[in-house]
Motif scaffolding. Structure first.
Motif, PDB file in Angstrom:
ATOM      1  N   PRO A 260      36.776  34.919  41.974  1.00 36.86           N
ATOM      2  CA  PRO A 260      37.148  34.032  40.868  1.00 36.86           C
ATOM      3  C   PRO A 260      37.250  34.831  39.567  1.00 36.86           C
ATOM      4  CG  PRO A 260      35.455  33.001  42.224  1.00 36.86           C
ATOM      5  CD  PRO A 260      35.577  34.436  42.680  1.00 36.86           C
ATOM      6  N   THR A 261      38.433  34.864  38.984  1.00 30.72           N
ATOM      7  CA  THR A 261      38.694  35.765  37.867  1.00 30.72           C
ATOM      8  C   THR A 261      37.842  35.453  36.644  1.00 30.72           C
ATOM      9  OG1 THR A 261      40.954  36.075  38.657  1.00 30.72           O
ATOM     10  CG2 THR A 261      40.508  36.676  36.367  1.00 30.72           C
ATOM     11  N   LEU A 262      37.691  34.194  36.326  1.00 31.78           N
ATOM     12  CA  LEU A 262      36.920  33.833  35.137  1.00 31.78           C
ATOM     13  C   LEU A 262      35.468  34.262  35.291  1.00 31.78           C
ATOM     14  CD1 LEU A 262      36.725  32.626  32.372  1.00 31.78           C
ATOM     15  CD2 LEU A 262      36.604  30.340  33.404  1.00 31.78           C
ATOM     16  N   ASN A 263      34.876  34.006  36.454  1.00 29.96           N
ATOM     17  CA  ASN A 263      33.501  34.456  36.684  1.00 29.96           C
ATOM     18  C   ASN A 263      33.393  35.979  36.603  1.00 29.96           C
ATOM     19  OD1 ASN A 263      32.635  31.854  37.043  1.00 29.96           O
ATOM     20  ND2 ASN A 263      32.455  31.970  39.265  1.00 29.96           N
ATOM     21  N   ALA A 264      34.384  36.672  37.137  1.00 34.78           N
ATOM     22  CA  ALA A 264      34.360  38.129  37.119  1.00 34.78           C
ATOM     23  C   ALA A 264      34.350  38.655  35.688  1.00 34.78           C
ATOM     24  CB  ALA A 264      35.553  38.686  37.890  1.00 34.78           C
ATOM     25  N   LEU A 265      35.241  38.121  34.850  1.00 30.74           N
ATOM     26  CA  LEU A 265      35.318  38.605  33.472  1.00 30.74           C
ATOM     27  C   LEU A 265      34.108  38.182  32.646  1.00 30.74           C
ATOM     28  CD1 LEU A 265      39.100  38.290  32.584  1.00 30.74           C
ATOM     29  CD2 LEU A 265      37.755  40.368  32.859  1.00 30.74           C
TER      30      LEU A 265
ATOM     31  N   ARG B  57      29.870  48.040  30.495  1.00 34.28           N
ATOM     32  CA  ARG B  57      31.198  48.336  29.934  1.00 34.28           C
ATOM     33  C   ARG B  57      31.814  47.095  29.287  1.00 34.28           C
ATOM     34  NH1 ARG B  57      34.832  50.681  34.548  1.00 34.28           N
ATOM     35  NH2 ARG B  57      33.969  48.892  35.671  1.00 34.28           N
ATOM     36  N   PRO B  58      31.072  46.400  28.439  1.00 36.24           N
ATOM     37  CA  PRO B  58      31.613  45.137  27.903  1.00 36.24           C
ATOM     38  C   PRO B  58      32.862  45.338  27.060  1.00 36.24           C
ATOM     39  CG  PRO B  58      29.661  45.805  26.672  1.00 36.24           C
ATOM     40  CD  PRO B  58      29.750  46.711  27.866  1.00 36.24           C
ATOM     41  N   GLN B  59      32.995  46.496  26.427  1.00 42.50           N
ATOM     42  CA  GLN B  59      34.150  46.723  25.560  1.00 42.50           C
ATOM     43  C   GLN B  59      35.460  46.709  26.341  1.00 42.50           C
ATOM     44  OE1 GLN B  59      31.955  48.961  26.470  1.00 42.50           O
ATOM     45  NE2 GLN B  59      33.060  50.777  27.201  1.00 42.50           N
ATOM     46  N   LEU B  60      35.394  46.959  27.653  1.00 41.90           N
ATOM     47  CA  LEU B  60      36.611  46.943  28.466  1.00 41.90           C
ATOM     48  C   LEU B  60      37.020  45.530  28.858  1.00 41.90           C
ATOM     49  CD1 LEU B  60      36.036  49.949  30.914  1.00 41.90           C
ATOM     50  CD2 LEU B  60      37.325  49.904  28.774  1.00 41.90           C
ATOM     51  N   PHE B  61      36.048  44.624  28.976  1.00 42.01           N
ATOM     52  CA  PHE B  61      36.325  43.317  29.555  1.00 42.01           C
ATOM     53  C   PHE B  61      36.265  42.161  28.558  1.00 42.01           C
ATOM     54  CE2 PHE B  61      34.586  46.097  32.854  1.00 42.01           C
ATOM     55  CZ  PHE B  61      35.648  46.079  33.755  1.00 42.01           C
TER      56      PHE B  61
ATOM     57  N   LEU C  57      45.448  42.753  33.805  1.00 47.89           N
ATOM     58  CA  LEU C  57      44.380  42.053  33.100  1.00 47.89           C
ATOM     59  C   LEU C  57      44.960  41.006  32.149  1.00 47.89           C
ATOM     60  CD1 LEU C  57      41.992  45.052  32.475  1.00 47.89           C
ATOM     61  CD2 LEU C  57      41.330  42.918  33.587  1.00 47.89           C
ATOM     62  N   PRO C  58      44.177  39.969  31.827  1.00 46.64           N
ATOM     63  CA  PRO C  58      44.724  38.830  31.077  1.00 46.64           C
ATOM     64  C   PRO C  58      45.399  39.164  29.749  1.00 46.64           C
ATOM     65  CG  PRO C  58      42.669  38.193  32.099  1.00 46.64           C
ATOM     66  CD  PRO C  58      42.824  39.670  32.343  1.00 46.64           C
ATOM     67  N   ALA C  59      44.854  40.103  28.971  1.00 49.03           N
ATOM     68  CA  ALA C  59      45.499  40.421  27.697  1.00 49.03           C
ATOM     69  C   ALA C  59      46.896  40.979  27.923  1.00 49.03           C
ATOM     70  CB  ALA C  59      44.653  41.413  26.901  1.00 49.03           C
ATOM     71  N   ASP C  60      47.057  41.774  28.974  1.00 49.66           N
ATOM     72  CA  ASP C  60      48.390  42.283  29.304  1.00 49.66           C
ATOM     73  C   ASP C  60      49.282  41.172  29.843  1.00 49.66           C
ATOM     74  OD1 ASP C  60      48.915  45.036  28.690  1.00 49.66           O
ATOM     75  OD2 ASP C  60      47.313  45.575  30.079  1.00 49.66           O
ATOM     76  N   TYR C  61      48.702  40.236  30.567  1.00 48.23           N
ATOM     77  CA  TYR C  61      49.474  39.086  31.048  1.00 48.23           C
ATOM     78  C   TYR C  61      50.115  38.378  29.850  1.00 48.23           C
ATOM     79  CZ  TYR C  61      50.315  35.565  34.776  1.00 48.23           C
ATOM     80  OH  TYR C  61      50.883  34.743  35.717  1.00 48.23           O
TER      81      TYR C  61
ATOM     82  N   ASN D   2      44.507  53.631  34.739  1.00 44.71           N
ATOM     83  CA  ASN D   2      43.214  53.753  35.415  1.00 44.71           C
ATOM     84  C   ASN D   2      42.583  55.063  34.972  1.00 44.71           C
ATOM     85  OD1 ASN D   2      41.164  54.409  37.484  1.00 44.71           O
ATOM     86  ND2 ASN D   2      41.974  52.650  38.579  1.00 44.71           N
ATOM     87  N   GLN D   3      41.377  55.014  34.446  1.00 47.39           N
ATOM     88  CA  GLN D   3      40.738  56.182  33.854  1.00 47.39           C
ATOM     89  C   GLN D   3      40.308  57.222  34.885  1.00 47.39           C
ATOM     90  OE1 GLN D   3      37.552  54.717  31.398  1.00 47.39           O
ATOM     91  NE2 GLN D   3      38.929  53.754  29.933  1.00 47.39           N
ATOM     92  N   SER D   4      40.320  56.854  36.165  1.00 43.39           N
ATOM     93  CA  SER D   4      39.963  57.811  37.200  1.00 43.39           C
ATOM     94  C   SER D   4      41.087  58.834  37.356  1.00 43.39           C
ATOM     95  CB  SER D   4      39.729  57.104  38.541  1.00 43.39           C
ATOM     96  OG  SER D   4      39.760  58.034  39.612  1.00 43.39           O
TER      97      SER D   4
END
Length: 391
Positions: free
Chosen positions: A134-139, A148-152, A186-190, A303-305
């Motif tokens: 579930p995307t909302l729960n994940a974010l 890593r809250p600054q990413l999400f 990710l949602p901001a890009d959406y 992707n930072q990897s």
């Protein structure tokens, strides 16, 4: 009919600076109330706010976030598994099937079909495996967590906006890290980069391949893609180079690489295209070797990897007809536990290697290079038992 996606830039002008600064790790209900206030100020209505009320922490997401063992694999291991015959075959088929869409994508945004298709393949096998979290729960989970809250955190209000406008259902599912759709956006890009590729009035990144292709192209453009320029090139390198100057981030002219004896894979001189490039040695000077151009930075923004980014870049060249890269004969690397030991030793030498996680990330690789320079051994960024024993 669902309303079209609106520009994220317009949405963000309404956000409160104090709300954006909402701290992670505090009382969950109070934290969530702060998110709701921010969302309401940004224009999210009751549908989005009700969805937030029902959101909760997903411990499965935290477990995934803490155990990304896939990135402890070497480049040869990871790319060998990810650049599969299936993806090459179906990638070519999809490039033909959606040729007109890819043509529009490159015309409008400069991103070649092979580059888009490589991400499409690696992220979801062309839409087949989009995730069941579930995307909302994940974010909510990743934004509230303090790793890593600054990413999400910046993606929460955009997701609530998408839900509020009916673009996505409240129970939308995707990857464990909050990505949605066939190329895991990710949602901001959406919101910011969503493109209605099939002209049906809806940006549906889960079910519409044209929407996913066009949106992915726009996202790639937004990360700085330069049309008509290369991203990587496999090369042959001599045994003797000024290793302290050879790194992916130290961009030198192609003429300089030619002068030092770096050649194309077949031994012919590099074509001097007037650009600069860094030398990527994912497994050291005895392993595979690539020149990386400015466009390669877009892969790292996706992707930072480094291992993932290089794999995606190589897959794109394969989809363009390149032969498999030559793995050569790299020196034996370190096990995960040995890598952790190395990271602890580097920390003791005052290097910032991030978490001691056994993964050869950018900071660890650069610290290895600096120690190789100090010890007078070729600085190729590849940690071996010899290096570990010298520290």
């Amino acid at each position: 009919m669902r309303t079209p996606v609106l520009a994220f830039a317009t949405l963000m002008t309404a956000l409160s600076g104090a709300a954006i600064a909402q701290e992670c790790g505090t009382d969950f209900d109070a934290w969530k109330q702060g998110v709701a206030e921010e969302a309401r100020a940004a224009g999210v209505g009751e549908t989005g706010l009700r969805a937030l009320e029902g959101a909760d922490i997903d411990t499965r997401v935290l477990a995934r976030d803490r155990s990304q063992g896939v990135f402890s694999q070497t480049f040869i291991e990871f790319s060998g598994r990810m650049i599969s015959d299936y993806r090459l075959k179906h990638g070519a088929t999809n490039m033909r099937k959606y040729a007109s869409v890819f043509d529009r994508a490159e015309q409008d945004y400069g991103a070649p079909a092979s580059v888009i298709t490589a991400f499409w393949a690696l992220e979801t096998d062309f839409g087949a495996v989009q995730g069941d979290f579930p995307t909302l729960n994940a974010l909510v989970t990743l934004a509230h967590d303090c790793r890593r809250p600054q990413l999400f955190r910046p993606h929460l209000v955009p997701l609530l906006t998408l839900i509020d406008r009916g673009v996505l259902p409240a129970d939308v599912k995707g990857a464990w890290a909050g990505e949605i759709g066939q190329t895991q956006i990710l949602p901001a890009d959406y919101l910011n980069n969503g493109v209605d590729g099939d002209n049906d009035g809806i940006v549906d990144l889960r079910n519409s391949a044209p929407d996913a292709i066009m949106t992915t192209a726009k996202k790639i453009q937004s990360r700085g893609w330069i049309p008509g320029q290369p991203w990587i090139e496999e090369v042959r390198i001599p045994d003797d180079l000024p290793w302290e100057q050879t790194s992916r981030t130290n961009k030198l002219s192609v003429a300089q690489w030619n002068q030092w004896g770096v050649t194309r894979r077949d031994g012919s001189p590099l074509a001097d295209n007037g650009q600069t490039a860094g030398l990527a040695l994912p497994m050291g000077r005895k392993g595979p070797a690539f020149l990386t151009y400015d466009n390669f930075e877009v892969y790292l923004k996706w992707n930072q990897s480094f291992t993932y980014a290089l794999t995606a870049a190589v897959l794109a060249t394969r989809l363009d007809g390149a032969q498999p890269y030559d793995p050569r004969s790299p020196e034996q690397g370190l096990s995960m536990e040995q890598m952790k030991d190395l990271q602890r030793k580097l920390q003791a030498l005052n290097y910032d290697v991030g978490n001691v996680d056994g993964i050869l990330g950018t900071n660890t690789r650069e610290a290895v290079r600096q120690e190789q320079i100090r010890l007078g051994i070729p600085a190729d960024g590849w940690p071996t038992m010899d290096l570990l024993s010298r520290l």
